[in-house]
Design a protein around this motif. Structure first.
Motif, PDB file in Angstrom:
ATOM      1  N   THR A   1       0.809  -1.223   0.000  1.00  0.00           N
ATOM      2  CA  THR A   1       0.000   0.000   0.000  1.00  0.00           C
ATOM      3  C   THR A   1       0.842   1.273   0.000  1.00  0.00           C
ATOM      4  O   THR A   1       0.349   2.320  -0.399  1.00  0.00           O
ATOM      5  CB  THR A   1      -0.934   0.033   1.226  1.00  0.00           C
ATOM      6  N   GLU A   2       2.088   1.199   0.399  1.00  0.00           N
ATOM      7  CA  GLU A   2       2.941   2.380   0.494  1.00  0.00           C
ATOM      8  C   GLU A   2       3.461   2.761  -0.901  1.00  0.00           C
ATOM      9  O   GLU A   2       4.087   1.953  -1.576  1.00  0.00           O
ATOM     10  CB  GLU A   2       4.105   2.071   1.453  1.00  0.00           C
TER      11      GLU A   2
ATOM     12  N   GLU B   1       5.864   4.637  -2.206  1.00  0.00           N
ATOM     13  CA  GLU B   1       7.298   4.556  -2.527  1.00  0.00           C
ATOM     14  C   GLU B   1       7.741   3.105  -2.672  1.00  0.00           C
ATOM     15  O   GLU B   1       8.537   2.780  -3.555  1.00  0.00           O
ATOM     16  CB  GLU B   1       8.137   5.270  -1.460  1.00  0.00           C
ATOM     17  N   GLN B   2       7.217   2.228  -1.847  1.00  0.00           N
ATOM     18  CA  GLN B   2       7.546   0.809  -1.961  1.00  0.00           C
ATOM     19  C   GLN B   2       7.030   0.254  -3.293  1.00  0.00           C
ATOM     20  O   GLN B   2       7.711  -0.520  -3.958  1.00  0.00           O
ATOM     21  CB  GLN B   2       6.949   0.025  -0.792  1.00  0.00           C
ATOM     22  N   LYS B   3       5.826   0.678  -3.697  1.00  0.00           N
ATOM     23  CA  LYS B   3       5.279   0.260  -4.992  1.00  0.00           C
ATOM     24  C   LYS B   3       6.185   0.710  -6.133  1.00  0.00           C
ATOM     25  O   LYS B   3       6.462  -0.055  -7.053  1.00  0.00           O
ATOM     26  CB  LYS B   3       3.879   0.843  -5.201  1.00  0.00           C
TER      27      LYS B   3
END
Length: 82
Positions: free
Chosen positions: A36-37, A39-41
């Motif tokens: 859901t984050e 930046e991680q995506k």
């Protein structure tokens, strides 16, 4: 299918152009499931683009320095980036 339309247009306008369209949707969906984050995506997507490109080049037995990676984007991505 947008990818096929783009492929056909590029190949019809650039003599000798031969594109391989890679459908890696399932891999992307699997890797992004539950993330859901934002930046991680972005990091996952960036890594998967490179991995998909390198795998396609390897399968086609082409020198990587002679290959290009093209990617599309969605209009909401443009808005988010500005």
């Amino acid at each position: 299918d947008e990818a096929i339309i783009v492929k056909e247009r590029l190949e019809s306008h650039i003599h000798g152009m031969s594109l391989k369209v890679l459908d890696a949707r399932e891999n992307f969906y699997t890797q992004l499931k539950g993330v859901t984050e934002p930046e991680q995506k972005r990091k996952i997507i960036g890594r998967l683009f490179i991995e998909s490109f390198e795998q396609a080049v390897k399968e086609m037995k082409l020198p990587i320095e002679d290959c290009l990676l093209l990617q599309g984007t969605l209009y909401p991505d443009v808005i988010e980036s500005t």
